[in-house]
Enzyme design. Structure first.
Site, PDB file in Angstrom:
ATOM      1  N   LYS A 105       0.854  -1.186   0.000  1.00  0.00           N
ATOM      2  CA  LYS A 105       0.000   0.000   0.000  1.00  0.00           C
ATOM      3  C   LYS A 105       0.892   1.239   0.000  1.00  0.00           C
ATOM      4  O   LYS A 105       1.688   1.457   0.919  1.00  0.00           O
ATOM      5  CB  LYS A 105      -0.920   0.025   1.220  1.00  0.00           C
ATOM      6  CG  LYS A 105      -1.780   1.292   1.270  1.00  0.00           C
ATOM      7  CD  LYS A 105      -2.475   1.465   2.604  1.00  0.00           C
ATOM      8  CE  LYS A 105      -3.115   2.845   2.685  1.00  0.00           C
ATOM      9  NZ  LYS A 105      -3.675   3.137   4.030  1.00  0.00           N
ATOM     10  N   ALA A 192      -9.552   5.687   4.818  1.00  0.00           N
ATOM     11  CA  ALA A 192      -9.425   6.852   5.699  1.00  0.00           C
ATOM     12  C   ALA A 192     -10.749   7.560   5.910  1.00  0.00           C
ATOM     13  O   ALA A 192     -11.486   7.827   4.963  1.00  0.00           O
ATOM     14  CB  ALA A 192      -8.397   7.859   5.173  1.00  0.00           C
ATOM     15  N   ASN A 214      -8.620   1.540  10.227  1.00  0.00           N
ATOM     16  CA  ASN A 214      -7.826   1.212  11.412  1.00  0.00           C
ATOM     17  C   ASN A 214      -8.384   1.934  12.636  1.00  0.00           C
ATOM     18  O   ASN A 214      -8.890   1.319  13.565  1.00  0.00           O
ATOM     19  CB  ASN A 214      -6.364   1.557  11.180  1.00  0.00           C
ATOM     20  CG  ASN A 214      -5.446   1.065  12.290  1.00  0.00           C
ATOM     21  OD1 ASN A 214      -4.242   1.258  12.259  1.00  0.00           O
ATOM     22  ND2 ASN A 214      -5.967   0.388  13.305  1.00  0.00           N
TER      23      ASN A 214
END
Length: 273
Positions: A105, A192, A214
């Site tokens: 990534k 995100a 995350n």
């Protein structure tokens, strides 16, 4: 339902990708990953030990590469040169004699405050990495033109932000995401900004191929429970997308139930009235 996610020629049953940072320890990391059902896990090479720091606990012991697909990322890199160097290191750490690890990534950040992508540097790094045989999944702005340029360079997936990294603000520009999705020939993943399960479901309902997150899990009061919620949200959003939602209407003159065969209502007589 046979609806696999295919990235760089490999098939995955889960459309949720999760990060491995910001948990209190590796035990919690493993518990959250298990609850999420994720098969691809991201790891920040500069922040997490996967063998580069001898004598310290390694993530590889808690999430064995034989069970999970590692997606090393370049979190903390602000130049193309730095990002390329970091991913070369990642390939060395994760490759085996039997197989070279090429899936990565790429993210090249513009500044430490917003963590928005620096797109000129991202494009430069992507071009170099693709030429070196990397399979590049790339974090990018929600600009359809930039996404197309990354695809044309040979990236295997584009990953536009929903909102600022770690903000939990959700999807701020669904129209741009739809433009990217409608024109892309590679998987599109929201990366995100997801804050809760409804954000993940919306991303999937828009037609995204997967969602990567995350902070939304690791910063929840109960990360393991949130990971489970995100798994269900991604599945539900995908099914809703495939099912095809009803058209939006300001109002509808159509009854929700058919009128044919209705029992006629009795009309009260004058005498009864």
């Amino acid at each position: 339902m046979n609806d696999p996610l295919i990235i760089a020629g490999k098939t995955y049953s889960s459309r949720l990708l999760v990060g491995t940072g910001k948990y209190k320890d590796f035990d919690e990391t493993r518990a959250a990953v298990d609850a999420s059902g994720a098969e691809i896990v991201t790891v920040a090479i500069r922040r997490t030990n996967i063998g580069q720091s001898a004598g310290e606990p390694s993530l590889l012991d808690y999430l064995p590469p034989a069970q999970f697909t590692y997606l090393p990322n370049t979190a903390g890199c602000y130049t193309a040169e730095d990002a390329v160097r970091t991913l070369r290191l990642a390939r060395e750490l994760l490759s085996t004699e039997a197989r070279r690890h090429d899936l990565v990534k790429l993210e090249v950040l513009g500044d430490p405050q917003t963590l928005f992508p620096n797109m000129p540097e991202t494009l430069k790094a992507a071009e170099t990495l693709v030429k070196e045989g990397f399979e590049v999944m790339v974090y990018c702005s929600d600009d359809p033109i930039q996404a197309r340029m990354l695809e044309e360079l040979g990236c295997v997936a584009v990953m536009p932000l929903a909102s600022i990294i770690g903000s939990g603000m959700g999807i701020l520009n669904p129209r741009n995401l739809r433009l990217i999705i409608d024109n892309a020939k590679v998987p599109v993943l929201v990366d995100a900004g997801v804050g809760t399960a409804s954000d993940a479901a919306i991303a999937m309902e828009l037609g995204c191929d997967a969602v990567l997150m995350n902070s939304a899990i690791s910063h929840a009061r109960n990360p393991v429970l949130m990971a489970s919620a995100m798994k269900k949200a991604v599945q539900a959003g995908r099914e809703a997308f495939l099912a095809g939602r009803m058209p939006r209407k300001l109002y509808s003159a159509e009854p929700s139930s058919p009128q044919s065969g209705m029992i006629a209502a009795a009309v009260p007589s004058r005498q009864a009235a």
